[in-house]
Design a protein around this motif. Structure first.
Motif, PDB file in Angstrom:
ATOM      1  N   ASP A  44       0.825  -1.212   0.000  1.00 43.52           N
ATOM      2  CA  ASP A  44       0.000   0.000   0.000  1.00 43.52           C
ATOM      3  C   ASP A  44       0.858   1.261   0.000  1.00 43.52           C
ATOM      4  O   ASP A  44       0.546   2.229  -0.697  1.00 43.52           O
ATOM      5  N   ARG A  45       1.948   1.274   0.773  1.00 42.66           N
ATOM      6  CA  ARG A  45       2.839   2.444   0.793  1.00 42.66           C
ATOM      7  C   ARG A  45       3.477   2.666  -0.576  1.00 42.66           C
ATOM      8  O   ARG A  45       3.648   3.802  -1.011  1.00 42.66           O
ATOM      9  N   THR A  46       3.798   1.589  -1.261  1.00 44.63           N
ATOM     10  CA  THR A  46       4.366   1.711  -2.602  1.00 44.63           C
ATOM     11  C   THR A  46       3.334   2.294  -3.559  1.00 44.63           C
ATOM     12  O   THR A  46       3.643   3.184  -4.357  1.00 44.63           O
ATOM     13  N   VAL A  47       2.106   1.826  -3.461  1.00 43.42           N
ATOM     14  CA  VAL A  47       1.032   2.326  -4.326  1.00 43.42           C
ATOM     15  C   VAL A  47       0.789   3.811  -4.057  1.00 43.42           C
ATOM     16  O   VAL A  47       0.587   4.586  -5.002  1.00 43.42           O
ATOM     17  N   VAL A  55       2.442   8.317 -11.489  1.00 45.23           N
ATOM     18  CA  VAL A  55       2.822   7.181 -12.319  1.00 45.23           C
ATOM     19  C   VAL A  55       1.581   6.398 -12.719  1.00 45.23           C
ATOM     20  O   VAL A  55       1.462   5.935 -13.853  1.00 45.23           O
ATOM     21  N   TRP A  56       0.655   6.241 -11.794  1.00 47.65           N
ATOM     22  CA  TRP A  56      -0.615   5.577 -12.070  1.00 47.65           C
ATOM     23  C   TRP A  56      -1.701   6.630 -12.213  1.00 47.65           C
ATOM     24  O   TRP A  56      -1.648   7.685 -11.587  1.00 47.65           O
ATOM     25  N   THR A  57      -2.720   6.330 -12.998  1.00 38.83           N
ATOM     26  CA  THR A  57      -3.838   7.249 -13.163  1.00 38.83           C
ATOM     27  C   THR A  57      -4.729   7.193 -11.916  1.00 38.83           C
ATOM     28  O   THR A  57      -4.619   6.269 -11.097  1.00 38.83           O
ATOM     29  N   LYS A  58      -5.636   8.157 -11.828  1.00 32.96           N
ATOM     30  CA  LYS A  58      -6.565   8.184 -10.701  1.00 32.96           C
ATOM     31  C   LYS A  58      -7.409   6.913 -10.658  1.00 32.96           C
ATOM     32  O   LYS A  58      -7.630   6.345  -9.594  1.00 32.96           O
ATOM     33  N   ARG A  63      -8.715   1.640  -8.174  1.00 31.40           N
ATOM     34  CA  ARG A  63      -8.869   0.188  -8.308  1.00 31.40           C
ATOM     35  C   ARG A  63      -8.027  -0.547  -7.277  1.00 31.40           C
ATOM     36  O   ARG A  63      -8.411  -1.611  -6.794  1.00 31.40           O
ATOM     37  N   HIS A  64      -6.856  -0.020  -6.947  1.00 29.73           N
ATOM     38  CA  HIS A  64      -6.015  -0.683  -5.944  1.00 29.73           C
ATOM     39  C   HIS A  64      -6.734  -0.745  -4.600  1.00 29.73           C
ATOM     40  O   HIS A  64      -6.627  -1.713  -3.884  1.00 29.73           O
ATOM     41  N   GLY A  65      -7.484   0.301  -4.289  1.00 30.25           N
ATOM     42  CA  GLY A  65      -8.172   0.364  -3.001  1.00 30.25           C
ATOM     43  C   GLY A  65      -9.424  -0.468  -2.915  1.00 30.25           C
ATOM     44  O   GLY A  65      -9.977  -0.661  -1.829  1.00 30.25           O
ATOM     45  N   GLU A  66      -9.901  -0.980  -4.042  1.00 29.29           N
ATOM     46  CA  GLU A  66     -11.120  -1.792  -4.034  1.00 29.29           C
ATOM     47  C   GLU A  66     -10.855  -3.163  -3.426  1.00 29.29           C
ATOM     48  O   GLU A  66      -9.818  -3.765  -3.658  1.00 29.29           O
TER      49      GLU A  66
END
Length: 68
Positions: A44-47, A55-58, A63-66
């Motif tokens: 999670d800290r890396t994300v 680097v990643w879109t919104k 989606r990572h948090g889902e």
């Protein structure tokens, strides 16, 4: 000859310095396997760094948090 000498200067090389990338990505992910809650926090800290650094879109960040 001019064309050949111009092409000789073209090439792909690695970045001279990755300090900025390292600040964005961090080093938390090193050694994390996703097997424990501590590993998940490292992921999670890396994300967070990838999202904050753009680097990643919104949408990718959301989606990572889902929960799956």
């Amino acid at each position: 000859m001019t064309g050949a000498s111009m092409l000789a200067g073209c090439g792909i090389s690695g970045p001279a310095d990755v300090t900025g990338q390292r600040r964005v990505v961090g080093t938390d992910l090193v050694g994390a396997r996703g097997a424990t809650a501590a590993d998940q926090r490292k992921i999670d800290r890396t994300v967070v760094g990838l999202c904050a650094g753009g680097v990643w879109t919104k949408d990718e960040c959301q989606r990572h948090g889902e929960r799956q």
